[in-house]
Enzyme design. Structure first.
Site, PDB file in Angstrom:
ATOM      1  N   HIS A  64      45.280  30.685  29.706  1.00 51.80           N
ATOM      2  CA  HIS A  64      45.117  30.430  28.263  1.00 51.80           C
ATOM      3  C   HIS A  64      44.137  31.464  27.688  1.00 51.80           C
ATOM      4  CE1 HIS A  64      44.383  28.181  24.601  1.00 51.80           C
ATOM      5  NE2 HIS A  64      45.179  27.221  24.981  1.00 51.80           N
ATOM      6  N   GLY A 108      45.715  27.985  33.032  1.00 48.27           N
ATOM      7  CA  GLY A 108      46.995  27.528  32.482  1.00 48.27           C
ATOM      8  C   GLY A 108      48.177  28.333  32.983  1.00 48.27           C
ATOM      9  N   TYR A 138      41.574  18.759  31.467  1.00 50.09           N
ATOM     10  CA  TYR A 138      42.990  19.128  31.476  1.00 50.09           C
ATOM     11  C   TYR A 138      43.848  17.947  31.022  1.00 50.09           C
ATOM     12  CZ  TYR A 138      46.412  22.663  32.471  1.00 50.09           C
ATOM     13  OH  TYR A 138      47.381  23.624  32.326  1.00 50.09           O
TER      14      TYR A 138
HETATM   15  C1  LCV Z   1      41.016  35.755  26.848  1.00 47.56           C
HETATM   16  C2  LCV Z   1      40.695  37.252  28.576  1.00 47.56           C
HETATM   17  C3  LCV Z   1      41.005  36.257  29.527  1.00 47.56           C
HETATM   18  C4  LCV Z   1      41.350  34.951  29.045  1.00 47.56           C
HETATM   19  N1  LCV Z   1      41.335  34.750  27.695  1.00 47.56           N
HETATM   20  O1  LCV Z   1      39.053  42.050  33.828  1.00 47.56           O
HETATM   21  O2  LCV Z   1      43.246  25.928  32.837  1.00 47.56           O
HETATM   22  S1  LCV Z   1      42.172  25.851  31.840  1.00 47.56           S
HETATM   23  O3  LCV Z   1      41.978  24.477  31.371  1.00 47.56           O
HETATM   24  O4  LCV Z   1      40.969  26.445  32.318  1.00 47.56           O
HETATM   25  C5  LCV Z   1      42.741  26.791  30.461  1.00 47.56           C
HETATM   26  C6  LCV Z   1      41.922  26.492  29.249  1.00 47.56           C
HETATM   27  C7  LCV Z   1      42.734  28.252  30.809  1.00 47.56           C
HETATM   28  O5  LCV Z   1      43.748  28.777  31.215  1.00 47.56           O
HETATM   29  O6  LCV Z   1      41.561  28.886  30.611  1.00 47.56           O
HETATM   30  C8  LCV Z   1      41.544  30.318  31.003  1.00 47.56           C
HETATM   31  C9  LCV Z   1      41.298  30.367  32.508  1.00 47.56           C
HETATM   32  N2  LCV Z   1      41.231  31.779  32.937  1.00 47.56           N
HETATM   33  C10 LCV Z   1      40.156  32.275  33.597  1.00 47.56           C
HETATM   34  O7  LCV Z   1      39.168  31.594  33.858  1.00 47.56           O
HETATM   35  C11 LCV Z   1      40.227  33.755  33.961  1.00 47.56           C
HETATM   36  C12 LCV Z   1      39.228  34.501  33.061  1.00 47.56           C
HETATM   37  N3  LCV Z   1      39.315  35.940  33.357  1.00 47.56           N
HETATM   38  C13 LCV Z   1      38.714  36.463  34.462  1.00 47.56           C
HETATM   39  O8  LCV Z   1      38.114  35.777  35.303  1.00 47.56           O
HETATM   40  C14 LCV Z   1      38.871  37.957  34.645  1.00 47.56           C
HETATM   41  O9  LCV Z   1      39.278  38.532  33.392  1.00 47.56           O
HETATM   42  C15 LCV Z   1      39.962  38.300  35.679  1.00 47.56           C
HETATM   43  C16 LCV Z   1      39.474  37.887  37.093  1.00 47.56           C
HETATM   44  C17 LCV Z   1      41.290  37.583  35.333  1.00 47.56           C
HETATM   45  C18 LCV Z   1      40.209  39.826  35.621  1.00 47.56           C
HETATM   46  O10 LCV Z   1      38.957  40.472  35.813  1.00 47.56           O
HETATM   47  P1  LCV Z   1      38.840  42.019  35.417  1.00 47.56           P
HETATM   48  O11 LCV Z   1      37.459  42.433  35.765  1.00 47.56           O
HETATM   49  O12 LCV Z   1      40.017  42.764  35.966  1.00 47.56           O
HETATM   50  P2  LCV Z   1      37.992  41.619  32.708  1.00 47.56           P
HETATM   51  O13 LCV Z   1      37.332  40.353  33.064  1.00 47.56           O
HETATM   52  O14 LCV Z   1      37.171  42.808  32.382  1.00 47.56           O
HETATM   53  O15 LCV Z   1      38.979  41.294  31.475  1.00 47.56           O
HETATM   54  C19 LCV Z   1      39.646  42.337  30.796  1.00 47.56           C
HETATM   55  C20 LCV Z   1      39.812  41.870  29.373  1.00 47.56           C
HETATM   56  O16 LCV Z   1      40.676  40.710  29.353  1.00 47.56           O
HETATM   57  C21 LCV Z   1      40.019  39.645  28.692  1.00 47.56           C
HETATM   58  C22 LCV Z   1      38.535  39.909  28.901  1.00 47.56           C
HETATM   59  O17 LCV Z   1      37.801  39.221  27.911  1.00 47.56           O
HETATM   60  C23 LCV Z   1      38.482  41.413  28.754  1.00 47.56           C
HETATM   61  O18 LCV Z   1      38.571  41.692  27.375  1.00 47.56           O
HETATM   62  P3  LCV Z   1      37.561  42.813  26.751  1.00 47.56           P
HETATM   63  O19 LCV Z   1      37.962  44.090  27.423  1.00 47.56           O
HETATM   64  O20 LCV Z   1      37.862  42.767  25.286  1.00 47.56           O
HETATM   65  O21 LCV Z   1      36.151  42.363  27.120  1.00 47.56           O
HETATM   66  N4  LCV Z   1      40.411  38.365  29.278  1.00 47.56           N
HETATM   67  C24 LCV Z   1      40.521  38.099  30.593  1.00 47.56           C
HETATM   68  N5  LCV Z   1      40.884  36.806  30.772  1.00 47.56           N
HETATM   69  N6  LCV Z   1      41.697  33.954  29.865  1.00 47.56           N
HETATM   70  N7  LCV Z   1      40.697  37.018  27.248  1.00 47.56           N
END
Ligand code: LCV
Length: 259
Positions: A64, A108, A138
């Site tokens: 999400h 999600g 959730y």
């Molecule tokens: C917006 C993002 C996101 C993102 N949203 O790259 O299941 S529930 O209830 O939890 C539900 C509500 C849900 O699905 O929640 C989201 C759950 N997802 C996560 O917790 C994953 C969050 N993301 C990460 O942990 C990392 O981004 C990963 C491990 C996926 C990738 O790491 P990496 O170092 O390769 P970055 O973190 O640098 O992310 C690159 C860009 O993608 C955005 C993040 O904010 C960043 O944007 P900016 O370059 O503008 O800073 N991004 C990543 N995930 N879920 N935006």
């Protein structure tokens, strides 16, 4: 830039999520393109759909779009949200949907994968269910997807720890139908899709709908439904809910206080 790429060959429609900068997070904009692609596939009478990320992706989907979660005091996963509508569109899609996984599947996006009919992954596939990491209560229909596939204990562990599960664990637990080497992932997935295309479309559509109705979970009395609503509201009304989302924006670990 199209956030979703489509390809249609031999009655197989392939949908490739194409927003690597934002790790294919399921934003409203990406979901809109997703819906358009599925509508095109249905109109073009594709008989099997493959959902994938671009070849070599380290992240299949980051789940999400956290920036689009509603402000505190509102249900973060309401029935009519684009995200929940996407899950139902895939789950109710009349023909088989295959998720082809390489890279990390987060939050999600794990639910999206479980609403697909068949899941094929390679060794880089991981699955992390993150509500507890962010502070999200959730929703029941989503949790039933996990209970149905994983069983109660493993579903609890996946939700409580929010820890990524590797591909072989996912295969053992039934998230993956098949675990294949990354250089064979596309050909294996295509081969399985072609097998399905060769069978009776009417029978397969009926079977898919029967499976969906039979696996919808147990009827729930009104009081239970209301109790679940109250339990979830305590969470999304909490300070911890605000802290979870703020921590994401500030790129730091949340400090939950249980308030
Ligand atoms: C917006 C993002 C996101 C993102 N949203 O790259 O299941 S529930 O209830 O939890 C539900 C509500 C849900 O699905 O929640 C989201 C759950 N997802 C996560 O917790 C994953 C969050 N993301 C990460 O942990 C990392 O981004 C990963 C491990 C996926 C990738 O790491 P990496 O170092 O390769 P970055 O973190 O640098 O992310 C690159 C860009 O993608 C955005 C993040 O904010 C960043 O944007 P900016 O370059 O503008 O800073 N991004 C990543 N995930 N879920 N935006």
């Amino acid at each position: 830039m199209a956030l979703v790429l489509t390809e249609m060959t031999q009655q197989i429609g392939t949908l490739t999520m194409n927003n690597p900068q934002k790790r294919n997070c399921l934003s409203h904009a990406l979901i809109e393109d997703f819906f358009a692609a599925l509508d095109t596939f249905e109109r073009s009478k594709m008989r099997v759909i493959i959902l994938r990320a671009s070849a070599g992706s380290k992240v299949w989907s980051a789940g999400h779009d956290v920036h689009e979660l509603p402000r505190p005091g509102r249900d973060p996963l309401p029935y009519n949200s684009p995200f929940e509508q996407l899950l139902r569109r895939v789950q109710d899609y009349p023909d088989p949907v295959i998720a082809m996984i390489e890279g990390g599947v987060w939050g999600g996006a794990c639910d999206l994968v479980l609403t697909c009919d068949i899941v094929i992954g390679c060794e880089t596939a991981t699955f992390a269910m993150t509500p507890a990491k962010i502070g999200i209560p959730y929703n029941p229909s989503g949790m039933i997807h996990f209970i149905n596939v994983l069983g109660l204990n493993k579903a609890k562990e996946m939700f409580f720890t929010a820890a990524p599960m590797n591909a072989s664990e996912a295969l053992n637990l039934g998230i993956l139908n098949h675990l294949v080497e990354s250089d064979k992932l596309e050909s294996f997935t295509r081969g399985l899709a072609e097998k399905i295309v060769g069978n009776s479309p009417l029978a397969i559509r009926a079977l898919k709908e029967e499976f969906r109705l039979l696996s919808k979970g147990h009827p729930m009395d009104a009081e239970t439904y209301e109790k679940i609503g109250a339990i979830r509201r305590c969470v999304y009304d909490s300070k911890d809910y605000c802290e979870g989302i703020l921590a994401f924006h500030e790129k730091r670990r949340p400090q939950f206080k249980g308030e």
